[in-house]
Design an enzyme around this catalytic site. Structure first.
Site, short mmCIF file in Angstrom:
data_model
loop_
_atom_site.label_atom_id
_atom_site.label_comp_id
_atom_site.label_asym_id
_atom_site.label_seq_id
_atom_site.Cartn_x
_atom_site.Cartn_y
_atom_site.Cartn_z
N CYS A 94 -70.98 26.49 -3.85
CA CYS A 94 -69.82 26.79 -4.68
C CYS A 94 -68.71 25.74 -4.53
CB CYS A 94 -69.28 28.18 -4.35
SG CYS A 94 -70.43 29.48 -4.81
N CYS B 86 -89.64 27.70 -13.79
CA CYS B 86 -89.84 28.81 -12.86
C CYS B 86 -88.61 29.70 -12.95
CB CYS B 86 -90.11 28.33 -11.43
SG CYS B 86 -88.68 27.58 -10.65
#
Ligand SMILES: [Zn+2]
Length: 376
Positions: free
Chosen positions: A188, A336
């Site tokens: 983050c 994926c």
């Protein structure tokens, strides 16, 4: 189980009157314990709601101090405690919400030397960590000790939530056996995060912990919630136990904790965003799309036209001498769930002689896919 005092009956009235909850569930909460690994964005709402709900004993592991950049999302802390230990700040706030909660502070870094001792003391573990080495260590220690790991992950506008309990379902390594290369693992601090996002996911982690302690509802074992804050969509994908999982396929006594080292991969392949892939599909570009997830993960849908080829089988096919399982003269997009497994397939394909310039990795995988899906 402990009895409830008249003050507790009054305090927790709004959940005790729920027919599915009642006095029994409240007593189970009082008898229960939760360990919060990390008092950051996810741990903030989780700590507040667990203390408020009446969990009897809450442990916290965190050695960091509160910094100004934390306050955009770590709402258990505040301006008045800048520079103080996060555990100290959270403890004061939790005791203010519920003076009867027993708080155990572990003002240390969660690591190999203390993981088992800490986790063994609690019924439910909440992973509020912000890095892969801690996340894998929480998972491996929980598998070894047979504890549920309430997992939450947040980045930018997207969140994920699951309960990994290897006794009855998959563990984190069943999904992601090894961490992605460093450059595919932004945190983050590098990639940013909308402040309210960990509020959403951390509150859901508290919900799952309360369900596990009380036995109400169905826990998210074997399911992964994928939250998209920009679309405001919640999707649930089923996740299966990997019979060859590097951790939970072994007996607890054979599981050894190890340090997770983040490595940088040699550049391989290119990446393509969900929007760019949709544009190429609409333009009917010549593309081969290969979905390398497990068949169980295809159930909620695949990208139209995608070939389903689970990673282990595709990797095996690549290793057969002289085999060319996929065309070498066409652009291939590997897909994926999150973009990690597909990236590792791309590396195997490059090693098998495929042109890296014709291989594309769908960024953040199906979690970020915003176009149509076809049901299989
Ligand atoms: Zn596993």
């Amino acid at each position: 189980m402990p009895e409830l005092t008249s003050s507790e009956l009054r305090r927790f009235n709004r959940q005790i009157i729920l027919p599915e909850f009642g006095i029994e569930a409240q007593r189970r909460l009082k008898a229960g314990s939760v360990l919060l690994v990390g008092l950051g964005g996810l741990g903030s709402p989780a700590s507040l709601y667990l203390a408020a709900a009446g969990v009897g004993r809450i442990g916290m592991v965190d050695a960091d101090v509160v910094e100004e950049t934390n306050l955009q999302r770590q709402i258990v802390h505040g301006q008045a405690v800048l520079g103080r230990l996060k555990n100290e700040s959270a403890q004061a706030r939790m005791l203010d919400l519920n003076p009867n909660v027993q708080i155990e502070r572990h003002d240390v870094r969660f690591g190999i030397d203390n993981a088992l001792a800490l986790i063994s003391r609690y019924d439910v573990i909440i992973d509020g960590s912000d890095n892969f080495p801690t996340r894998y260590l929480v998972n491996d220690a929980c598998v070894k000790l047979g504890k549920p790991d309430v997992y939450g992950g947040v980045l930018r506008f997207d969140g994920q939530l699951s309960v990994f309990d290897a006794r009855t379902g998959p563990c984190y390594r069943c999904l992601f056996p090894e961490p992605p290369p460093q450059e595919f693992a932004p945190n983050c601090a590098e990639a940013g995060v909308l402040g309210v996002l960990p509020g959403v996911i951390g509150s859901l982690q508290a919900t799952e912990a309360i369900k596990l302690l009380t036995g109400i509802g169905s826990p998210m074992i074997g399911r992964m919630l994928v939250y998209d804050g920009l679309d405001l969509s919640f999707n649930t994908v089923h996740i299966a136990k990997d019979p060859d999982c590097p951790v939970c396929s072994h007996a607890p006594q054979d599981i050894t904790l190890r340090e997770t080292v983040m490595v940088c991969a040699a550049p391989a392949g290119r990446s393509i965003s969900s929007g760019a892939l949709q544009a190429r599909l609409q333009a009917q570009d010549d593309l081969v799309i290969v979905d390398v997830r497990n068949p169980a993960e295809w159930l909620p849908g695949r990208i139209p036209g995608a070939i389903g080829w689970p990673r282990p089988e595709l990797e095996r096919a690549l290793h057969e001498p002289g085999a060319t399982p996929l065309p070498k003269d066409r652009d291939i997009v590997l897909v994926c769930q999150s973009g990690m497994r597909s990236h590792s397939v791309i590396r195997s394909m490059v090693a098998a002689g495929y042109d890296p310039l014709r291989l594309y990795n769908l960024e953040l995988g199906m979690a970020a896919w915003q176009g149509d899906v076809q049901l299989v």
